[in-house]
Design a protein around this motif. Structure first.
Motif, PDB file in Angstrom:
ATOM      1  N   TYR A 156      36.145  41.576  42.045  1.00  0.00           N
ATOM      2  CA  TYR A 156      34.942  40.772  41.829  1.00  0.00           C
ATOM      3  C   TYR A 156      33.747  41.561  42.362  1.00  0.00           C
ATOM      4  N   GLN A 204      33.791  34.735  47.689  1.00  0.00           N
ATOM      5  CA  GLN A 204      34.102  36.114  48.088  1.00  0.00           C
ATOM      6  C   GLN A 204      32.845  36.962  47.915  1.00  0.00           C
ATOM      7  N   GLN A 229      38.706  29.503  37.226  1.00  0.00           N
ATOM      8  CA  GLN A 229      38.557  29.362  38.675  1.00  0.00           C
ATOM      9  C   GLN A 229      39.725  30.021  39.403  1.00  0.00           C
ATOM     10  N   ASN A 230      39.402  30.625  40.543  1.00  0.00           N
ATOM     11  CA  ASN A 230      40.412  31.208  41.417  1.00  0.00           C
ATOM     12  C   ASN A 230      40.189  30.639  42.815  1.00  0.00           C
ATOM     13  N   ARG A 231      40.893  29.577  43.128  1.00  0.00           N
ATOM     14  CA  ARG A 231      40.672  28.858  44.378  1.00  0.00           C
ATOM     15  C   ARG A 231      41.001  29.689  45.616  1.00  0.00           C
ATOM     16  N   SER A 232      41.749  30.751  45.447  1.00  0.00           N
ATOM     17  CA  SER A 232      42.090  31.607  46.594  1.00  0.00           C
ATOM     18  C   SER A 232      41.011  32.657  46.860  1.00  0.00           C
ATOM     19  N   ALA A 233      39.979  32.700  46.030  1.00  0.00           N
ATOM     20  CA  ALA A 233      38.924  33.706  46.207  1.00  0.00           C
ATOM     21  C   ALA A 233      37.541  33.066  46.128  1.00  0.00           C
ATOM     22  N   THR A 234      37.396  31.884  46.724  1.00  0.00           N
ATOM     23  CA  THR A 234      36.094  31.208  46.690  1.00  0.00           C
ATOM     24  C   THR A 234      35.107  31.888  47.635  1.00  0.00           C
ATOM     25  N   GLY A 244      35.343  29.973  42.913  1.00  0.00           N
ATOM     26  CA  GLY A 244      36.143  31.177  42.718  1.00  0.00           C
ATOM     27  C   GLY A 244      35.945  31.842  41.369  1.00  0.00           C
ATOM     28  N   ARG A 245      34.846  31.544  40.689  1.00  0.00           N
ATOM     29  CA  ARG A 245      34.562  32.173  39.395  1.00  0.00           C
ATOM     30  C   ARG A 245      33.767  33.463  39.609  1.00  0.00           C
ATOM     31  N   ASP A 246      34.035  34.451  38.783  1.00  0.00           N
ATOM     32  CA  ASP A 246      33.400  35.757  38.926  1.00  0.00           C
ATOM     33  C   ASP A 246      31.917  35.666  38.549  1.00  0.00           C
ATOM     34  N   THR A 295      32.158  35.976  44.153  1.00  0.00           N
ATOM     35  CA  THR A 295      32.546  34.759  43.435  1.00  0.00           C
ATOM     36  C   THR A 295      31.708  33.586  43.901  1.00  0.00           C
TER      37      THR A 295
END
Length: 295
Positions: A73, A61, A54-59, A81-83, A77
């Motif tokens: 991505y 996207q 998970q990438n919480r800064s790229a939810t 925030g998962r690809d 995402t």
């Protein structure tokens, strides 16, 4: 001097491909399916990210071509925030694995029961077929839901449930083919020669019943992918964070209006895969059914 040489008959594989390739839709379906299989097998190397990281800064996207997207991505995402691209690639592996396991279990059990019904006394044949009719009287997805509810929500239990639901189709198909074949001369000759019942069932009759079973297996493969996606969407199949297509749809359904990509790409993956397999099934039917072959 006249040429007395007889033309050589093409091999069975060449003959099969000749009839199969006449159906352009089937050929396209084969290429698309093969492409998806290659992607699934190479998901570990092709996927740009770990599907569960998970990438919480790229939810949420968006895809790279839309404003706010990036090449990191490509397809955007999800809410965590998962690809999405990485999850789709690994999800293909789960879907194809489910399809293979379900078809193997359903076809093996269905063929054995169908052979037994085809050679059994009338009373046993009647009992077997009435049980199959009872199973077929229930909507397939509803019956699968009931079985998964009894066994417990998981991908393994979903596969078992779907295999049980699809098995009666193989039983009826195998029994019908056996009833047609058992009255033919080669079967009667084998009986007169003293062939045992098991040899008669599995070595004499079964090879001549495989054509419709192969077509049914192709169609069952697509049904298995659809059913496991439906169970995943309802929360009864693969459980998060498994990157399965139906589960991806379930996790993103509340974001349909504000983030179209989170449901569009998994839905397209299911649609294209199932369509390609069904097109292949039509080609297999045309190539394997002698009644459809032109002389």
């Amino acid at each position: 001097m006249a040429d007395t040489t007889t033309p050589t008959r093409p091999s069975r594989l060449a003959e099969f491909w000749q009839y199969f390739s006449e159906n352009r839709g089937a050929v396209i379906g084969l290429y698309v399916f093969a492409f998806f299989v290659i992607l699934a097998l190479g998901a570990d190397f092709i996927a740009p990210h770990d599907p569960t990281v998970q990438n919480r800064s790229a939810t949420l996207q968006p895809p790279f071509w839309q404003e706010g997207g990036s090449l990191e991505y490509l397809l955007g995402t999800d809410p965590l925030g998962r690809d999405i691209l990485s999850r789709l690639l690994h999800g293909a592996r789960y879907s194809f694995f489910v399809g293979v396991v379900v078809v193997v279990i359903a076809s093996f059990g269905g063929i054995v029961i169908g052979l037994v019904a085809g050679f059994a006394p009338k009373w046993l044949d009647t009992i077997i077929m009435r049980i199959m009719d009872i199973v077929l009287s229930f909507p397939s997805l509803l019956l699968a839901l009931v079985l998964v509810a009894i066994l417990g929500p998981s991908l393994l239990n979903a596969m078992i449930a779907i295999a049980i639901v699809l098995q009666p189709h193989y039983v009826r198909l195998t029994r019908a083919a056996v009833m047609t074949e058992r009255s033919k001369d080669y079967v009667i000759a084998s009986k007169v020669a003293g062939a045992k019942l098991t040899r008669l069932m599995f070595k004499t009759v079964l090879p001549n019943c495989l054509a419709p079973i192969i077509v049914q297996a192709a169609l069952s493969f697509s049904n298995a992918i659809l059913d496991v996606a439906a169970l995943g969407f309802l929360g009864m199949g693969a459980q998060p964070p498994t990157p399965e297509w139906g589960t991806m749809l379930a996790e993103a359904r509340e974001f349909i209006l504000r983030a179209w990509w989170v449901v569009t790409f998994p839905g397209l993956a299911i649609l294209i895969t199932v369509l390609s397999i069904n097109l292949m099934g039509d080609g297999l039917r045309d190539a394997l059914d002698p009644k459809l072959k032109r002389s």
